[in-house]
Design an enzyme around this catalytic site. Structure first.
Site, mmCIF file in Angstrom:
data_model
loop_
_atom_site.group_PDB
_atom_site.id
_atom_site.type_symbol
_atom_site.label_atom_id
_atom_site.label_comp_id
_atom_site.label_asym_id
_atom_site.label_seq_id
_atom_site.Cartn_x
_atom_site.Cartn_y
_atom_site.Cartn_z
ATOM 1 N N ASP A 152 -12.566 -1.400 36.482
ATOM 2 C CA ASP A 152 -13.762 -2.250 36.416
ATOM 3 C C ASP A 152 -13.648 -3.333 37.498
ATOM 4 O OD1 ASP A 152 -11.614 -3.538 34.990
ATOM 5 O OD2 ASP A 152 -13.050 -4.946 34.164
ATOM 6 N N HIS B 294 -10.205 6.488 36.308
ATOM 7 C CA HIS B 294 -11.360 5.650 35.959
ATOM 8 C C HIS B 294 -11.309 4.446 36.899
ATOM 9 C CE1 HIS B 294 -14.377 4.153 33.046
ATOM 10 N NE2 HIS B 294 -13.861 2.967 33.296
ATOM 11 N N ASP C 296 -6.761 13.977 33.405
ATOM 12 C CA ASP C 296 -7.123 13.371 34.696
ATOM 13 C C ASP C 296 -8.647 13.414 34.834
ATOM 14 O OD1 ASP C 296 -7.117 12.363 37.251
ATOM 15 O OD2 ASP C 296 -6.652 14.290 38.206
ATOM 16 N N GLU D 163 -7.281 5.006 33.471
ATOM 17 C CA GLU D 163 -7.760 3.906 34.301
ATOM 18 C C GLU D 163 -6.605 3.471 35.196
ATOM 19 O OE1 GLU D 163 -9.966 0.886 32.213
ATOM 20 O OE2 GLU D 163 -10.328 -0.239 34.058
HETATM 21 O O1 9MR Z 1 -4.548 -2.809 29.494
HETATM 22 C C1 9MR Z 1 -5.302 -3.128 28.345
HETATM 23 C C2 9MR Z 1 -4.747 -2.361 27.179
HETATM 24 O O2 9MR Z 1 -3.439 -2.800 26.896
HETATM 25 C C3 9MR Z 1 -5.644 -2.539 25.974
HETATM 26 O O3 9MR Z 1 -5.195 -1.689 24.943
HETATM 27 C C4 9MR Z 1 -7.083 -2.201 26.345
HETATM 28 C C5 9MR Z 1 -8.063 -2.359 25.196
HETATM 29 O O4 9MR Z 1 -8.197 -3.682 24.853
HETATM 30 O O5 9MR Z 1 -7.517 -2.989 27.434
HETATM 31 C C6 9MR Z 1 -6.752 -2.806 28.586
HETATM 32 O O6 9MR Z 1 -7.235 -3.656 29.566
HETATM 33 C C7 9MR Z 1 -8.414 -3.309 30.243
HETATM 34 C C8 9MR Z 1 -9.190 -4.604 30.398
HETATM 35 O O7 9MR Z 1 -9.620 -5.037 29.148
HETATM 36 C C9 9MR Z 1 -10.339 -4.497 31.371
HETATM 37 N N1 9MR Z 1 -9.914 -3.964 32.616
HETATM 38 C C10 9MR Z 1 -9.264 -2.676 32.505
HETATM 39 C C11 9MR Z 1 -8.046 -2.770 31.622
HETATM 40 C C12 9MR Z 1 -7.297 -1.439 31.568
HETATM 41 O O8 9MR Z 1 -7.933 -0.462 30.828
#
Ligand code: 9MR
Ligand code: ZN
Length: 550
Positions: free
Chosen positions: A165, A476, A522, A531
C-alpha cells in the site's frame, strides 16, 4: 481496475515449483554449510554442473516426517562441496533449480534487498537512471490534513511507502530503520555497499543515504511539542494504480505514544550513527529525539491507535507502549550518557515485555542492543539480563531448528502474517547471540533461515522478487501490478506462508489442513501471504550483511 482478486465462480490453481528438489536458489559461498531437501524417497544424490556432468555425489539422510511441511523428507548434505560455478542437485530422476557457489553469493542479493527501499521512496519520483523501467513520477506530495481537525495541515512528503500500500507509518518505519542502522553499526562491510541510488558517491555510505530519506520524513511527522503523528495515509487504501495516480486526500492521524517513543528512539540511534558523517544532521536528530522524549515524560499514559471510522489503511495498533518507551530511554542514554535516561530504563526494564523483541510491536530488543553496544557507564546486572534474553531466545530457537527437516528455526506459531520477517528476525537473534558470546556456533542456523527464504522450503520458492529460477513474482505491491511490466520490481521480500490466512483470496486458495510451511500463494490478491513491507526487507538486509562479512 482491481482485477488481481479472484472473481466469484473463478477457478484459480496454485502454482507449483517445476523443480522437485529444494535448495537456496540465490547460491552459497564455498565455505557455507549446504543442504538440499527431497520430499521423496532416495538414497543417493549428485551435484551436476551446467553441462550436466556429475561433480560431486553422496548419500542422503532419511529425516522422516517433517510436521511443518507435512512431507516425508530426505536430506542431502553437500557442505564439503566447494567448487565454484553453477550447479543443480539431481536425485531420483528429479532436479533442483540452478544455484551458484561463489565468493559473491550474498552481495548481489544484499544490494537488491537494499535497493528495494529506493524503489519504495515516496514523494520524489524515481528517475529512469536509477529505476530503469520501474521509474515513476512524483507522488503523495499534497498537503496532509489532520483527521478530525482539518484546520491542522502539514507537509509530510517523502519517506518510503510502507508496503504494497502507499501508507507511511511511523512505528513501521522506525522498526525498519532500526534493523538497517544496527546492521550498519555491527557490520562494517555495509559502509562500502553501493547500490546505485541518486546519492551514491557523495561520501556517505549508501545505506545512510537511503535511511535519511525515511528519517527526514519522520522529522516532518513530529509536532512542535514532540508528539509524533501515528501515520500519513489516504482515508482508504488506493486501488492498484501507480503512486502518482493515487490523488486522494492525504491525512495525518493522531499522535500515539508508540509512534512518539519509537521516533524518539530511532532519532537518537540515528543521531549517534550520522555524527561522523554529517554533524548538522546528527544534531538535528538529537534535538528531535530529546523533544519527543520530553513529550513522553509529559504524557506518561499509553495512547494507542485504532483506525477511526471511514479509514481502512494500516492500523499498527499496540496494546501497550512499555517496550517502546524502554527503547527510547536506552537510545537516549547511549546518545547522551545522561543518568536521567539510565534511571528511566532501569525502572522500565521491570515491566513485562521481551528484552529481545526486534519487531514493530516488541521493540525491547532494540533497547537491549543499544545498551549492550553502548560504551556508557553500565549496570552489569542489567546488561546481563539483556544478554541472557538474547542467549535464551537463541537456545530456544536452536531446538526448534534441530527438530525441523529443513533445519529452520520456525515453529508452527511462526507461520503467521509476515512469517518471513519472523524467519529473518530469528536469524538476527542467532547473529546477535554469536556476537555477544564471541562464538560462531549459530552461523549454520542463520544460513538455514536464509536458505529457507531463498528456496529451501516446502514450496521450493524464492521469496525475494527477481532472485532465483523459481521465485515469487506477483506480490501484493501496487506499482508492480500497475506498471504492466511482467517482471516484478526486484529485491522485494514477500510476507510468506501464513497458517491463518487473513484475506479473501487466501481463504479460497489455501485449503483447510494445509501444513504451515505450504500456506502460501504467489498471488497479488493475497495480501496476508504475499505483500511486501519495508520491515520485512530490513531484517533480510541485516542477515545478508552478516553473511556477507568476509
Ligand atoms: O505486518 C502487519 C501484520 O503483522 C499484521 O498481522 C497485519 C494485520 O493487521 O498488518 C500488517 O501490516 C500491514 C499494514 O497494516 C499496512 N501496510 C501493509 C502491512 C503488511 O501487510
Ligand atoms: Zn508516494
Amino acid at each position: 481496475m482491481n482485477d488481481i482478486y479472484i472473481k466469484e465462480g473463478e477457478k484459480r490453481e496454485l502454482k507449483i515449483s517445476p523443480f522437485g528438489i529444494y535448495i537456496n536458489q540465490a547460491g552459497y559461498s564455498p565455505l557455507s554449510t549446504k543442504i538440499a531437501v527431497m520430499p521423496f524417497e532416495c538414497s543417493d544424490f549428485a551435484v551436476v554442473n551446467e553441462k550436466g556432468e556429475e561433480v560431486f555425489n553422496g548419500k542422503t539422510d532419511n529425516f522422516g516426517y517433517d510436521k511443518n511441511s507435512g512431507d516425508y523428507i530426505y536430506k542431502a548434505d553437500f557442505s564439503s562441496f566447494s567448487e565454484k560455478g553453477s550447479f543443480r542437485i539431481k536425485a531420483g530422476g528429479k532436479s533442483s533449480a540452478l544455484f551458484a557457489v561463489g565468493e559473491d553469493a550474498y552481495e548481489p542479493v544484499l544490494k537488491s534487498v537494499l535497493k528495494a527501499f529506493y524503489y519504495l521512496r515516496c514523494g520524489s519520483g524515481l528517475s529512469e537512471k536509477y529505476a530503469g523501467v520501474y521509474k515513476h513520477a512524483e507522488c503523495h506530495n499534497s498537503t496532509a490534513y489532520l483527521w478530525g481537525d482539518e484546520s491542522v495541515t502539514k507537509d509530510v512528503s517523502g519517506g518510503w511507502h510502507d508496503a504494497g500500500d502507499y501508507g507511511r507509518y511511523v512505528t513501521a518505519g522506525a522498526c525498519a530503520l532500526a534493523h538497517l542502522l544496527f546492521g550498519f553499526e555491527l557490520f562494517g562491510g555495509l559502509k562500502n555497499t553501493v547500490f546505485d541510488i541518486p546519492e551514491s558517491g557523495n561520501g556517505i555510505p549508501d545505506i545512510l543515504n537511503e535511511c535519511r530519506v525515511e528519517l527526514e520524513w519522520m522529522i516532518k511527522m513530529q509536532r512542535e511539542d514532540g508528539g509524533v503523528y501515528h501515520k500519513a495515509t489516504t482515508a482508504l487504501h488506493a486501488p492498484f494504480v501507480m503512486p502518482e495516480d493515487d490523488k486522494a486526500k492525504m491525512y495525518l492521524f493522531p499522535v500515539s505514544s508508540m509512534a512518539v517513543a519509537d521516533a524518539s528512539a530511532v532519532f537518537a540511534l540515528a543521531s549517534r550513527i550520522y555524527e561522523p558523517y554529517d554533524k548538522a544532521f546528527s544534531d538535528k536528530l538529537r534535538e528531535c529525539a530529546e523533544r519527543s522524549y520530553g513529550w513522553l515524560k509529559a504524557n506518561p499514559d499509553f495512547i494507542g491507535f485504532r483506525n477511526p471510522e471511514g479509514c481502512n489503511t494500516g492500523g499498527y495498533g499496540e496494546w501497550e507502549d512499555r517496550s517502546n518507551r524502554f527503547w527510547a530511554s536506552c537510545e537516549l542514554y547511549a546518545l547522551t550518557g545522561d543518568e536521567a535516561y539510565h534511571k528511566d530504563l532501569k525502572a522500565l526494564i521491570n515491566e513485562d515485555f521481551s528484552l529481545s523483541g526486534l519487531g514493530y510491536v516488541d521493540v525491547g530488543g532494540f533497547g537491549s542492543l543499544s545498551y549492550i553496544l553502548s560504551t556508557r557507564n553500565k549496570d552489569k546486572a542489567i546488561e546481563e539480563k539483556m544478554t541472557s534474553a538474547f542467549m535464551e531466545n537463541a537456545d530456544w530457537l536452536r531446538k526448534i531448528a534441530d527438530s525441523c527437516g529443513y533445519g529452520v528455526a520456525m515453529d508452527e506459531g511462526h507461520y503467521h502474517w509476515g512469517s518471513n520477517m519472523t524467519a529473518m528476525k530469528n536469524a538476527m537473534i542467532f547473529i546477535i547471540a554469536d556476537r555477544l558470546s564471541g562464538e560462531n556456533k549459530y552461523r549454520p542456523y542463520v544460513e538455514r533461515l536464509y536458505d529457507y527464504l531463498m528456496g529451501l522450503n516446502a514450496l521450493g520458492i524464492s521469496y525475494v522478487t527477481g532472485c532465483g529460477e523459481y521465485r515469487c513474482n506477483y506480490p501484493h505491491l501496487r506499482p508492480a501490478h500497475a506498471d504492466g511490466i511482467e517482471e516484478c520490481i526486484p529485491g522485494m521480500v514477500s510476507g510468506g506462508p501464513n497458517r491463518t490466512p487473513g484475506d479473501h483470496d487466501a481463504k479460497i486458495l489455501i485449503l483447510e489442513g494445509t501444513p504451515p510451511m505450504k500456506c502460501y500463494a504467489d498471488e497479488a490478491g493475497c495480501y496476508s501471504l504475499n505483500e511486501i513491507t519495508i520491515y520485512w526487507n530490513s531484517p533480510t538486509a541485516f542477515v545478508l550483511s552478516y553473511l556477507n562479512e568476509k
